[in-house]
Motif scaffolding. Structure first.
Motif, short mmCIF file in Angstrom:
data_model
loop_
_atom_site.label_atom_id
_atom_site.label_comp_id
_atom_site.label_asym_id
_atom_site.label_seq_id
_atom_site.Cartn_x
_atom_site.Cartn_y
_atom_site.Cartn_z
N SER A 1 0.63 -1.16 -0.08
CA SER A 1 -0.22 -0.07 0.22
C SER A 1 0.85 1.29 0.06
CB SER A 1 -0.98 0.06 1.24
OG SER A 1 -1.94 -1.15 0.94
N PHE A 2 2.24 1.14 0.39
CA PHE A 2 2.79 2.41 0.88
C PHE A 2 4.10 2.25 -0.04
CE2 PHE A 2 0.01 1.83 4.32
CZ PHE A 2 -0.55 3.14 4.05
N ASP A 3 4.66 3.62 -0.51
CA ASP A 3 5.97 3.62 -0.88
C ASP A 3 7.28 4.08 0.06
OD1 ASP A 3 5.19 3.88 -3.94
OD2 ASP A 3 4.09 5.61 -3.17
N ALA A 4 6.59 4.50 1.17
CA ALA A 4 7.53 4.77 2.38
C ALA A 4 6.78 4.56 3.66
CB ALA A 4 8.04 6.06 2.04
N ILE A 5 7.55 3.96 4.85
CA ILE A 5 7.06 4.15 6.05
C ILE A 5 8.00 4.76 7.04
CG2 ILE A 5 6.55 2.49 8.08
CD1 ILE A 5 5.98 0.57 6.33
N THR A 6 7.56 5.88 7.76
CA THR A 6 8.27 6.69 8.55
C THR A 6 8.04 6.43 10.03
OG1 THR A 6 6.75 8.58 8.28
CG2 THR A 6 8.65 8.49 6.85
N ALA A 7 9.08 6.71 10.91
CA ALA A 7 8.87 6.51 12.31
C ALA A 7 9.88 7.47 13.07
CB ALA A 7 8.98 5.08 13.00
N ARG A 8 9.24 8.35 14.07
CA ARG A 8 10.27 8.94 15.06
C ARG A 8 9.63 9.03 16.26
NH1 ARG A 8 10.33 15.86 14.44
NH2 ARG A 8 8.19 15.65 15.03
N TYR A 9 11.12 8.79 17.12
CA TYR A 9 10.82 8.47 18.64
C TYR A 9 9.89 7.61 19.01
CZ TYR A 9 12.91 13.16 18.14
OH TYR A 9 13.64 14.41 17.94
N PHE A 10 9.87 6.54 18.26
CA PHE A 10 8.70 5.57 18.55
C PHE A 10 9.19 4.00 18.93
CE2 PHE A 10 5.86 2.46 16.62
CZ PHE A 10 4.72 2.43 17.55
N LEU A 11 10.31 3.70 18.20
CA LEU A 11 10.83 2.25 18.48
C LEU A 11 11.06 1.74 19.63
CD1 LEU A 11 13.03 1.53 15.20
CD2 LEU A 11 10.29 1.20 15.50
N TRP A 12 11.32 2.73 20.53
CA TRP A 12 11.56 2.11 21.98
C TRP A 12 10.34 1.53 22.83
CZ3 TRP A 12 9.87 4.15 26.61
CH2 TRP A 12 9.35 5.39 26.52
N PHE B 1 14.80 -6.34 4.70
CA PHE B 1 15.03 -5.01 4.23
C PHE B 1 16.87 -5.27 3.90
CE2 PHE B 1 11.68 -3.82 6.81
CZ PHE B 1 11.02 -2.87 6.30
N VAL B 2 16.99 -4.33 2.92
CA VAL B 2 18.39 -4.36 2.22
C VAL B 2 19.03 -2.82 2.48
CG1 VAL B 2 18.01 -6.19 0.72
CG2 VAL B 2 17.72 -3.95 0.13
N ASP B 3 20.02 -2.47 2.16
CA ASP B 3 20.80 -1.14 2.20
C ASP B 3 20.25 -0.51 3.78
OD1 ASP B 3 21.49 -1.50 -0.40
OD2 ASP B 3 19.69 -0.55 -1.38
N ALA C 1 16.46 2.05 5.58
CA ALA C 1 16.26 0.64 4.91
C ALA C 1 15.46 0.51 3.68
CB ALA C 1 15.95 -0.53 5.71
N ARG C 2 15.48 -0.21 2.86
CA ARG C 2 14.67 -0.57 1.69
C ARG C 2 14.36 -1.96 1.38
NH1 ARG C 2 16.26 -1.67 -3.47
NH2 ARG C 2 18.32 -2.08 -3.15
N LEU D 1 3.80 -4.06 3.56
CA LEU D 1 3.16 -2.97 3.29
C LEU D 1 3.80 -2.15 2.25
CD1 LEU D 1 1.64 -1.71 6.99
CD2 LEU D 1 0.53 -2.76 4.87
N LEU D 2 5.10 -2.21 2.03
CA LEU D 2 6.01 -1.56 1.22
C LEU D 2 5.89 -2.13 -0.20
CD1 LEU D 2 9.02 -0.67 3.35
CD2 LEU D 2 7.47 1.15 2.53
N ARG D 3 5.67 -1.21 -1.12
CA ARG D 3 5.76 -1.51 -2.35
C ARG D 3 7.29 -2.22 -2.90
NH1 ARG D 3 2.41 3.25 -3.42
NH2 ARG D 3 0.01 2.44 -3.14
N THR D 4 7.73 -2.85 -3.96
CA THR D 4 8.85 -2.98 -4.12
C THR D 4 9.80 -1.74 -4.55
OG1 THR D 4 8.22 -3.28 -6.48
CG2 THR D 4 8.53 -5.43 -5.10
N GLY D 5 10.99 -1.93 -3.85
CA GLY D 5 11.69 -0.78 -3.67
C GLY D 5 11.49 0.45 -2.77
N GLY D 6 10.32 0.23 -2.01
CA GLY D 6 9.95 0.99 -0.90
C GLY D 6 10.93 1.35 0.28
N ARG D 7 10.83 2.48 0.85
CA ARG D 7 11.77 2.56 1.89
C ARG D 7 11.29 2.89 3.32
NH1 ARG D 7 12.55 8.06 -1.68
NH2 ARG D 7 11.70 6.45 -3.08
N LEU D 8 12.21 2.64 4.29
CA LEU D 8 11.86 2.97 5.57
C LEU D 8 12.95 4.00 6.16
CD1 LEU D 8 10.52 1.85 8.21
CD2 LEU D 8 12.18 0.02 8.52
N LEU D 9 12.29 5.05 6.82
CA LEU D 9 12.87 6.12 7.48
C LEU D 9 12.62 6.05 8.83
CD1 LEU D 9 13.40 9.40 5.45
CD2 LEU D 9 12.80 9.19 8.14
#
Length: 248
Positions: A121-132, A207-209, A241-242, A147-155
């Protein structure tokens, strides 16, 4: 849903207004706002559909969006942004800003561990101050990968908030009564001393990269302009990550 989550939702709902006000106050400083825009601009791009060489508009999911400020930053670059959280108070703060922008994100009450959207559903997923404070990070990352499309990125922008235990890190009213030893035992990334576990989980999810970069510019801005009450300036990291362009 895990039994610990309702208590955490209550804590963050109670903190929502003060938490949001503190973030917005710092974002009034031009160089602080520009630093955050630059992080997203460099890694998501600024959408310019229809212009020669312009980037396509991305579908972005901001997990653990809180009062939505990171989601609004991504939306200000022209992207279609959806923010999810389980704390009703945080979502109320996020939605209250919608009338002040021409491209507001959409906000939903949903669990970041298992977001209720179809695969790819998404090209990118973001998160800030959340993983802990994320339950079941391995499950969550595997679901985000789907949830990411191929080549999609995580930031992700985050920090090691409690490497020496919660008693040595940022403290706010109600924190220790909400983040009890029993709760912390269910949050594997809460008190880690490095991001190694997270990087390993990202690789295991497919994830890669995967990369981690310190953000000294944010530390320097915090030292000059201050931080949220109960916190102190500390190094933050950008984790990227990608999803591979082709998966088996």
């Amino acid at each position: 849903m895990d039994q610990i989550q309702p208590a955490l939702n209550q804590y963050w709902s109670a903190r929502a207004q003060a938490y949001d006000s503190s973030q917005l106050e710092r974002m009034q400083v031009d160089e602080v706002a520009e630093a955050w825009h630059q992080i997203l601009r460099q890694n998501l791009g600024e959408a310019a559909p229809g212009e020669p060489g312009g980037l396509d508009v991305l579908d972005v999911l901001d997990v653990g969006t809180g009062p939505g400020n990171f989601a609004y930053l991504a939306a200000s670059l022209g992207h279609r942004v959806t923010g999810i959280d389980l704390a009703d108070g945080m979502l109320a703060e996020a939605r209250a800003k919608a009338d002040s922008t021409s491209n507001p994100p959409k906000f939903h009450r949903a669990d970041a561990v298992n977001p209720p959207f179809p695969p790819t559903s998404f090209d990118a997923i973001t998160a800030r101050y959340f993983l802990w404070t994320l339950r079941e990070p391995a499950t969550a990352l595997a679901n985000w990968f789907q949830l990411l499309r191929t080549g999609g990125r995580l930031l992700i922008v985050d920090s090691l908030w409690y490497p020496n235990g919660v008693d040595s890190g940022p403290q706010t009213e109600g924190f220790r009564s909400s983040y009890t030893p029993e709760v912390l035992a269910e949050l594997p990334l809460a008190q880690v001393q490095s991001h190694r576990d997270l990087l390993d989980l990202l690789a295991a999810a497919g994830f890669v990269d995967v990369s981690l970069t310190d953000l000294p510019e944010l530390l320097e801005l915090e030292q000059r302009h201050g931080v949220a009450p109960g916190h102190f300036p500390q190094m933050q990291q950008l984790i990227l990550a990608r999803k591979p362009a082709a998966t088996s």
